[in-house]
Design a protein around this motif. Sequence first.
Motif, mmCIF file in Angstrom:
data_model
loop_
_atom_site.group_PDB
_atom_site.id
_atom_site.type_symbol
_atom_site.label_atom_id
_atom_site.label_comp_id
_atom_site.label_asym_id
_atom_site.label_seq_id
_atom_site.Cartn_x
_atom_site.Cartn_y
_atom_site.Cartn_z
ATOM 1 N N GLY A 177 38.746 48.035 49.420
ATOM 2 C CA GLY A 177 37.815 49.093 49.041
ATOM 3 C C GLY A 177 37.999 50.345 49.865
ATOM 4 N N SER A 178 38.200 50.168 51.163
ATOM 5 C CA SER A 178 38.400 51.321 52.040
ATOM 6 C C SER A 178 39.672 52.072 51.680
ATOM 7 N N PHE A 179 40.700 51.321 51.279
ATOM 8 C CA PHE A 179 41.986 51.946 50.986
ATOM 9 C C PHE A 179 42.004 52.645 49.633
ATOM 10 N N PHE A 180 41.446 51.996 48.611
ATOM 11 C CA PHE A 180 41.567 52.520 47.254
ATOM 12 C C PHE A 180 40.417 53.428 46.823
ATOM 13 N N THR A 181 39.203 53.171 47.284
ATOM 14 C CA THR A 181 38.079 54.018 46.866
ATOM 15 C C THR A 181 37.339 54.646 48.041
ATOM 16 N N GLY A 182 37.714 54.261 49.268
ATOM 17 C CA GLY A 182 37.084 54.831 50.447
ATOM 18 C C GLY A 182 37.918 55.965 51.020
ATOM 19 N N PRO A 183 37.874 56.126 52.333
ATOM 20 C CA PRO A 183 38.622 57.221 52.979
ATOM 21 C C PRO A 183 40.117 57.202 52.692
ATOM 22 N N GLY A 184 40.697 55.996 52.528
ATOM 23 C CA GLY A 184 42.130 55.900 52.286
ATOM 24 C C GLY A 184 42.563 56.453 50.950
ATOM 25 N N ALA A 185 41.615 56.637 50.024
ATOM 26 C CA ALA A 185 41.957 57.126 48.686
ATOM 27 C C ALA A 185 42.494 58.547 48.702
ATOM 28 N N ARG A 186 42.330 59.241 49.823
ATOM 29 C CA ARG A 186 42.810 60.628 49.916
ATOM 30 C C ARG A 186 44.327 60.735 49.789
ATOM 31 N N VAL A 187 45.038 59.615 49.985
ATOM 32 C CA VAL A 187 46.501 59.663 49.873
ATOM 33 C C VAL A 187 46.947 59.670 48.412
ATOM 34 N N PHE A 188 46.037 59.384 47.478
ATOM 35 C CA PHE A 188 46.381 59.341 46.064
ATOM 36 C C PHE A 188 46.105 60.693 45.410
ATOM 37 N N PRO A 189 46.839 61.034 44.353
ATOM 38 C CA PRO A 189 46.598 62.306 43.643
ATOM 39 C C PRO A 189 45.157 62.386 43.135
ATOM 40 N N GLU A 190 44.634 63.593 43.089
ATOM 41 C CA GLU A 190 43.253 63.786 42.664
ATOM 42 C C GLU A 190 43.012 63.263 41.255
ATOM 43 N N ALA A 191 43.982 63.447 40.369
ATOM 44 C CA ALA A 191 43.829 62.979 38.987
ATOM 45 C C ALA A 191 43.654 61.463 38.944
ATOM 46 N N LEU A 192 44.386 60.761 39.796
ATOM 47 C CA LEU A 192 44.273 59.304 39.838
ATOM 48 C C LEU A 192 42.927 58.887 40.415
ATOM 49 N N ARG A 193 42.471 59.607 41.439
ATOM 50 C CA ARG A 193 41.175 59.289 42.033
ATOM 51 C C ARG A 193 40.047 59.469 41.022
ATOM 52 N N GLU A 194 40.138 60.498 40.207
ATOM 53 C CA GLU A 194 39.071 60.787 39.256
ATOM 54 C C GLU A 194 39.151 59.929 37.998
ATOM 55 N N SER A 195 40.259 59.227 37.805
ATOM 56 C CA SER A 195 40.430 58.413 36.594
ATOM 57 C C SER A 195 39.618 57.129 36.622
ATOM 58 N N GLY A 196 39.239 56.700 37.811
ATOM 59 C CA GLY A 196 38.514 55.440 37.945
ATOM 60 C C GLY A 196 39.411 54.226 38.084
ATOM 61 N N LEU A 197 40.718 54.412 37.957
ATOM 62 C CA LEU A 197 41.652 53.289 38.031
ATOM 63 C C LEU A 197 41.713 52.667 39.428
ATOM 64 N N LEU A 198 41.399 53.456 40.444
ATOM 65 C CA LEU A 198 41.493 52.943 41.807
ATOM 66 C C LEU A 198 40.405 51.922 42.128
ATOM 67 N N SER A 199 39.425 51.809 41.247
ATOM 68 C CA SER A 199 38.388 50.796 41.465
ATOM 69 C C SER A 199 38.834 49.417 40.971
ATOM 70 N N LEU A 200 39.918 49.365 40.207
ATOM 71 C CA LEU A 200 40.385 48.092 39.654
ATOM 72 C C LEU A 200 40.807 47.085 40.730
ATOM 73 N N PRO A 201 41.539 47.505 41.798
ATOM 74 C CA PRO A 201 41.916 46.521 42.808
ATOM 75 C C PRO A 201 40.717 45.822 43.453
ATOM 76 N N GLU A 202 39.607 46.546 43.636
ATOM 77 C CA GLU A 202 38.405 45.919 44.195
ATOM 78 C C GLU A 202 37.883 44.827 43.269
ATOM 79 N N GLY A 203 37.773 45.156 41.993
ATOM 80 C CA GLY A 203 37.281 44.173 41.040
ATOM 81 C C GLY A 203 38.176 42.960 40.938
ATOM 82 N N LEU A 204 39.495 43.195 40.936
ATOM 83 C CA LEU A 204 40.449 42.092 40.862
ATOM 84 C C LEU A 204 40.358 41.215 42.110
ATOM 85 N N THR A 205 40.217 41.847 43.269
ATOM 86 C CA THR A 205 40.094 41.095 44.518
ATOM 87 C C THR A 205 38.851 40.218 44.506
#
Length: 229
Positions: A177-205
Amino acid sequence: MLPELLTLFHVLSGTLCVGAGGIAFLAPKGRPVHRAAGTVFLVSMLATALSGAVIGVLEPARLLITAFAGLLAAYLVLTGWRTARWRTGRPGGFEWVALVAILAGTAGLATLAVLALQTETGRLLGFAGEDYAMLAMMSALGAVADLTLLIRGPLSPRHRIARHLWRMGLAFFIAVGSFFTGPGARVFPEALRESGLLSLPEGLTALLILLFLVRTLFKRSRRDPGAAS
């Protein structure tokens, strides 16, 4: 200078933690790959948790919640690691110390959650009351489980494995969660962050943790097909 170096160390160790945790989670349990990845996960998780805690203490007006999240993550991996190395399933002094530490963390998080929810915005020190409450519930879950263990005594081999699994799994969930939707998400492009796709790894985990727990607790023993789960 020190906060910047700590932040860099926190990010790098967190990235390693997510990678090693994923391998340990999916590798066959008990095999050399699982043990090696688990060791890397333990060390890197402690590194990112403790560095995050220090960052939270150094910058409380902005990142105080990180200090509590670091305490929780360190508690989870240390108690999970300790559980895997029990030979009798019997808790000891380590578990009492861990219980006191996590009770203190739970009380702090619950207090922050109440204070945040009493503000007009529902936020305190940059985070919503729900964020504090979620971490408080995770901490309380660990505290209740520890207290139950200390009162009831030794665990069966199956429940010892389940205890190890859910604690390591929850720590991994926090890291993901910290990496994909928390502070670590800043390494991903803004478009990807706003797409909601980065929340999928949390749900899968979360789903994988539940599936592994169910399999561990309810899978019938090969030696005794009629054994109760």
